[in-house]
Design an enzyme around this catalytic site. Structure first.
Site, PDB file in Angstrom:
ATOM      1  N   GLY A  78    -113.785  67.119 -73.543  1.00  0.00           N
ATOM      2  CA  GLY A  78    -113.092  67.057 -74.830  1.00  0.00           C
ATOM      3  C   GLY A  78    -114.074  67.175 -75.963  1.00  0.00           C
ATOM      4  O   GLY A  78    -115.283  67.333 -75.746  1.00  0.00           O
ATOM      5  N   SER A  80    -116.345  65.779 -78.749  1.00  0.00           N
ATOM      6  CA  SER A  80    -117.048  64.496 -78.713  1.00  0.00           C
ATOM      7  C   SER A  80    -117.514  64.022 -80.088  1.00  0.00           C
ATOM      8  O   SER A  80    -118.290  63.067 -80.170  1.00  0.00           O
ATOM      9  CB  SER A  80    -118.241  64.608 -77.761  1.00  0.00           C
ATOM     10  OG  SER A  80    -119.142  65.591 -78.233  1.00  0.00           O
ATOM     11  N   HIS A 118    -116.021  54.747 -81.336  1.00  0.00           N
ATOM     12  CA  HIS A 118    -115.311  55.120 -82.564  1.00  0.00           C
ATOM     13  C   HIS A 118    -113.829  54.759 -82.512  1.00  0.00           C
ATOM     14  O   HIS A 118    -113.129  54.910 -83.522  1.00  0.00           O
ATOM     15  CB  HIS A 118    -115.575  56.589 -82.888  1.00  0.00           C
ATOM     16  CG  HIS A 118    -117.030  56.804 -83.152  1.00  0.00           C
ATOM     17  ND1 HIS A 118    -117.655  56.319 -84.279  1.00  0.00           N
ATOM     18  CD2 HIS A 118    -118.005  57.368 -82.380  1.00  0.00           C
ATOM     19  CE1 HIS A 118    -118.953  56.592 -84.212  1.00  0.00           C
ATOM     20  NE2 HIS A 118    -119.192  57.219 -83.071  1.00  0.00           N
ATOM     21  N   TYR A 141    -111.244  61.620 -84.660  1.00  0.00           N
ATOM     22  CA  TYR A 141    -111.816  61.613 -83.305  1.00  0.00           C
ATOM     23  C   TYR A 141    -111.569  60.243 -82.645  1.00  0.00           C
ATOM     24  O   TYR A 141    -111.107  60.163 -81.503  1.00  0.00           O
ATOM     25  CB  TYR A 141    -113.315  61.923 -83.403  1.00  0.00           C
ATOM     26  CG  TYR A 141    -114.125  61.575 -82.184  1.00  0.00           C
ATOM     27  CD1 TYR A 141    -113.951  62.267 -80.991  1.00  0.00           C
ATOM     28  CD2 TYR A 141    -115.071  60.546 -82.226  1.00  0.00           C
ATOM     29  CE1 TYR A 141    -114.716  61.945 -79.866  1.00  0.00           C
ATOM     30  CE2 TYR A 141    -115.837  60.223 -81.116  1.00  0.00           C
ATOM     31  CZ  TYR A 141    -115.647  60.922 -79.936  1.00  0.00           C
ATOM     32  OH  TYR A 141    -116.392  60.601 -78.829  1.00  0.00           O
ATOM     33  N   LYS A 145    -109.324  58.844 -79.215  1.00  0.00           N
ATOM     34  CA  LYS A 145    -109.796  57.961 -78.142  1.00  0.00           C
ATOM     35  C   LYS A 145    -108.829  56.776 -77.987  1.00  0.00           C
ATOM     36  O   LYS A 145    -108.563  56.329 -76.869  1.00  0.00           O
ATOM     37  CB  LYS A 145    -111.222  57.492 -78.412  1.00  0.00           C
ATOM     38  CG  LYS A 145    -112.253  58.610 -78.373  1.00  0.00           C
ATOM     39  CD  LYS A 145    -112.290  59.332 -77.034  1.00  0.00           C
ATOM     40  CE  LYS A 145    -113.427  60.328 -76.908  1.00  0.00           C
ATOM     41  NZ  LYS A 145    -113.439  61.043 -75.624  1.00  0.00           N
TER      42      LYS A 145
END
Ligand code: NAI
Ligand code: 15L
Length: 273
Positions: A78, A80, A118, A141, A145
């Site tokens: 994916g 990053s 993150h 981002y 996650k």
């Protein structure tokens, strides 16, 4: 020839052409008879125990085929870093969904998911977090996650697919700045964390932080202690490169105040057309 059977018959590694994928690729040879390595980028010549598959994770049919016949998945693939929303959607949202849906259809029992610090990057640097601390993503981002963590929770509660969500700190050869003295995860400790995540008998759904045994700690892994992860490395050997300063949340600069560092400064981005 009498070959010793390895713990897994076939493991799938996504993101195998990336920074961490390259580190893990050879280690997986000891853990599985066959390692299926995959990426959207070129993967080089397969080793004798490897199957290579160049696949875009956003391609549902291709991912369905990719996952067929594997016992467990290490999902590193994916985008990053922070990126335009449309790109993140394809690689990190649709891609992760495709992977879990394929895992469900093919009866895969365990996924190790590369989440990220993150997902919690908008917590101040003065806080110590554990697995139950609320998600506070610091970027789109980071939001993807958080999505992966929630999606994997759903697939565990509904379908029993176990996942270890690794909130990886900064896993590089060496720390690159003062923040990484706290977030550093050596490659050796990263590989050990993945090994613990694959080999622990029952994991359910769990969040584990990925940091080496660094002098300053923002993350407490007590709730994932059953994984048996004991980091052996430390950022201490790099400390003299960066002048020491006490953690504080009264900086003007948000990149200093929050755990996510410069990620907290990102602007939401559209795809440039
Ligand atoms: P990386 O960017 O070097 O590797 C990611 C790989 O995913 C690349 O090889 C890329 O080609 C592949 N990829 C991207 N989009 C794809 C798509 N649509 N389909 C298939 N493959 C695709 O990143 P790195 O450092 O190896 O990190 C691995 C994972 O760990 C990533 O998911 C990242 O978010 C996560 N992570 C890494 C950290 C680190 O410090 N290295 C820290 C926190 C999380
Ligand atoms: C991440 O999630 C990124 O994948 C990696 O490139 C680093 O930026 C790391 O976090 C970090 O916080 O240092």
């Amino acid at each position: 020839m009498n070959q010793t059977r390895k713990p897994f018959r076939r493991l799938l590694l996504t993101g195998a052409a990336g920074n961490l994928g390259c580190q893990l690729r050879s280690a997986l040879a000891n853990w599985a008879d066959t390692v299926r390595v995959s990426d959207i980028a070129a993967l080089g010549e397969p080793a004798p125990h490897e199957e290579t598959n160049v696949v875009d994770l956003s391609d549902r049919e291709a991912v369905m085929h990719l996952v067929e016949g594997v016992d467990a998945i290490v999902h590193l693939g994916g985008i990053s870093i922070d990126a335009p929303f449309d790109d993140l959607i394809e690689a990190n949202i649709r891609g992760t969904y495709n992977l879990y849906e394929a895992a469900r259809k093919h009866g895969v029992k365990r996924v190790v998911f590369a989440s990220s610090n993150h997902a919690i990057g908008f917590h101040p640097v003065t806080d110590v977090l554990d697995a139950d601390s609320p998600q506070r993503p610091d970027s789109l981002y980071g939001v993807t996650k958080c999505f992966g963590e929630s999606l994997s929770r759903y697939y565990y509660d509904r379908f029993g697919i176990e996942t270890v969500c690794l909130r990886i700190g900064s896993s590089f050869e060496e720390p690159k700045n003062p923040r990484m003295l706290v977030t550093y995860l050596s490659y050796r400790d990263f590989i050990e964390l993945v090994r613990c995540s694959l080999f622990t008998n029952r994991v359910g759904h769990v969040v584990a932080y990925g940091a080496s045994n660094n002098p300053v700690k923002w993350w407490d892994n007590t709730k994932a202690a059953f994984l048996g992860f004991n980091p052996r490395d430390s950022s201490v050997q790099f400390a003299e490169r960066f002048p020491a300063s006490a953690p504080t949340d009264d900086h003007d600069d948000p990149a200093q105040r929050f755990q996510g560092g410069p990620f907290v400064l990102g602007e939401p981005m559209e795809r440039s057309r």
